[in-house]
Write a protein that holds these residues in place. Structure first.
Motif, short mmCIF file in Angstrom:
data_model
loop_
_atom_site.label_atom_id
_atom_site.label_comp_id
_atom_site.label_asym_id
_atom_site.label_seq_id
_atom_site.Cartn_x
_atom_site.Cartn_y
_atom_site.Cartn_z
N LEU A 25 0.83 -1.21 0.00
CA LEU A 25 0.00 0.00 0.00
C LEU A 25 0.86 1.26 0.00
O LEU A 25 0.57 2.23 -0.70
N GLY A 49 -7.46 7.03 0.61
CA GLY A 49 -8.12 5.73 0.75
C GLY A 49 -7.14 4.67 1.21
O GLY A 49 -7.42 3.89 2.13
N PHE A 50 -5.94 4.66 0.61
CA PHE A 50 -4.91 3.69 1.00
C PHE A 50 -4.46 3.91 2.43
O PHE A 50 -4.20 2.96 3.17
N LEU A 53 -7.00 2.49 4.74
CA LEU A 53 -6.90 1.03 4.66
C LEU A 53 -5.71 0.52 5.49
O LEU A 53 -5.82 -0.46 6.23
N GLN A 54 -4.59 1.21 5.35
CA GLN A 54 -3.38 0.77 6.05
C GLN A 54 -3.51 0.97 7.55
O GLN A 54 -3.03 0.15 8.34
N ALA A 56 -6.31 0.74 9.14
CA ALA A 56 -7.18 -0.35 9.57
C ALA A 56 -6.40 -1.66 9.70
O ALA A 56 -6.60 -2.44 10.63
N LEU A 57 -5.45 -1.86 8.76
CA LEU A 57 -4.60 -3.06 8.83
C LEU A 57 -3.82 -3.11 10.14
O LEU A 57 -3.75 -4.15 10.79
#
Lengths: 131, 206
Positions: A25, A49-50, A53-54, A56-57
């Motif tokens: 990402l 967005g990335f 997402l990251q 959340a990871l």
């Protein structure tokens, strides 16, 4: 769902997957930002967005945010609810501040120029700041 | 799903004591407050970005190489910190300490490159007083760096305690909490990477 149990003994797959995905990402965001010809608006949408997402990871794969310290799901619900609320507060603070303060400037700047009521469409809305 | 309150033999040590459980839950709530703190700094930075006075534009001085080194050091340290907790849950003190020391080394490396970068910016004529934009930059990124510095001292002290007392419900809760803190710093960095560096370079070149 007793999430505190098990899965702590074998190979740390969860961590490895989280790590590899984070690298992918990161590099992909860098590539989109610097080496593509997309419009600024699209670049910003994709890289933020990335980033979300990251984040959340990290929360799921590394920090075990869904983990419970008791057999009821209360603690994980408090943890997740608290983090989601904090994320909401953060988004309101950041987007709200940028919106209120820079939109005000843009309008103010326009008073100095002769009247050219040009709204410019939604695509250029980030460009206000560059003066 | 019986309500067996504690002492399932699989329950990690850090969740065995009431105080350990409460401290961990409390730390999650503290992290929520930290998110709000950093949000105000991000908001300030993003509002002030265009106000560069006579100084250089932000994106003008950012360098991909230095950015990637810092990002990968911190990202990898978050990973090794996760491995340390994984080892702790297998009751492997040596593995825990080894991975945590690696984490600290990567954290120190991150700080080294961050300070080098700050010195480079100052050398190029952009310090905290140059313009509103650079003030916002140094306060936001500097607050993150200060958190990393604090984290290095904190983790070191917790490790010393683990080495002395071994893994108990008390020490393992402390290790777990420091790991949450460390991962959180990587989460903040993801947004600095995106909102400060990538966005700065996009706005400058694009």
């Amino acid at each position: 769902m007793a999430k505190t149990t098990a899965e702590h003994h074998g190979f740390p797959w969860k961590h490895l997957i989280g790590f590899v995905l984070s690298i992918v990402l990161t590099l992909f965001a860098l590539w989109v930002a610097l080496y593509t010809d997309l419009s600024v608006t699209w670049i910003l949408i994709i890289i933020f967005g990335f980033a979300i997402l990251q984040a959340a990871l990290q929360l799921l794969m590394f920090m075990h945010v869904t983990e419970n310290s008791t057999s009821s799901n209360l603690t994980s619900r408090v943890q997740i609810g608290n983090i989601l609320f904090a994320a909401f507060v953060a988004i309101v603070i950041v987007i709200g501040s940028v919106w209120v303060l820079t939109a005000g400037h843009a309008k103010h700047d326009k008073h100095d120029e002769p009247k050219t009521e040009n709204h410019g469409g939604s695509h250029d809305s980030e460009e206000h700041g560059s003066h | 799903m019986a309500h067996a309150e504690t002492h399932d033999p699989n329950t990690p040590l850090e969740y065995r004591s009431e105080i350990g459980r409460l401290n961990i839950l409390g730390f999650w709530i503290f992290l929520g407050a930290e998110i709000a703190l950093f949000a105000t700094l991000f908001a300030t930075y993003m509002v002030l970005t265009p106000r560069i006075a006579d100084g250089p534009a932000l994106g003008e001085l950012f360098e991909v190489k230095s950015l990637l080194i810092q990002t990968f050091l911190l990202l990898t340290s978050s990973f090794t910190c996760g491995l340390a907790v994984h080892e702790m849950r297998r009751h492997n003190v040596k593995g825990l300490i080894t991975w945590m020391v690696v984490t600290l080394g990567l954290g120190l490396g991150f700080l080294y490159f961050e300070i080098q970068e700050f010195l480079h910016f100052i050398h190029e004529g952009a310090n905290i007083g140059t313009s509103a934009a650079w003030s916002g930059f140094f306060v936001l990124v500097g607050t993150h760096g200060a958190h990393v510095t604090f984290g290095i001292f904190w983790v070191t002290m917790v490790l010393i305690q683990v080495a002395k007392r071994g893994l108990t419900p008390a020490t393992s809760a402390k290790v777990f909490i420091t790991s949450l803190y460390w991962h959180f710093l990587d989460v903040v960095w993801i947004f600095i990477f995106t909102a400060v560096y990538l966005m700065g370079m996009v706005m400058h070149h694009g």
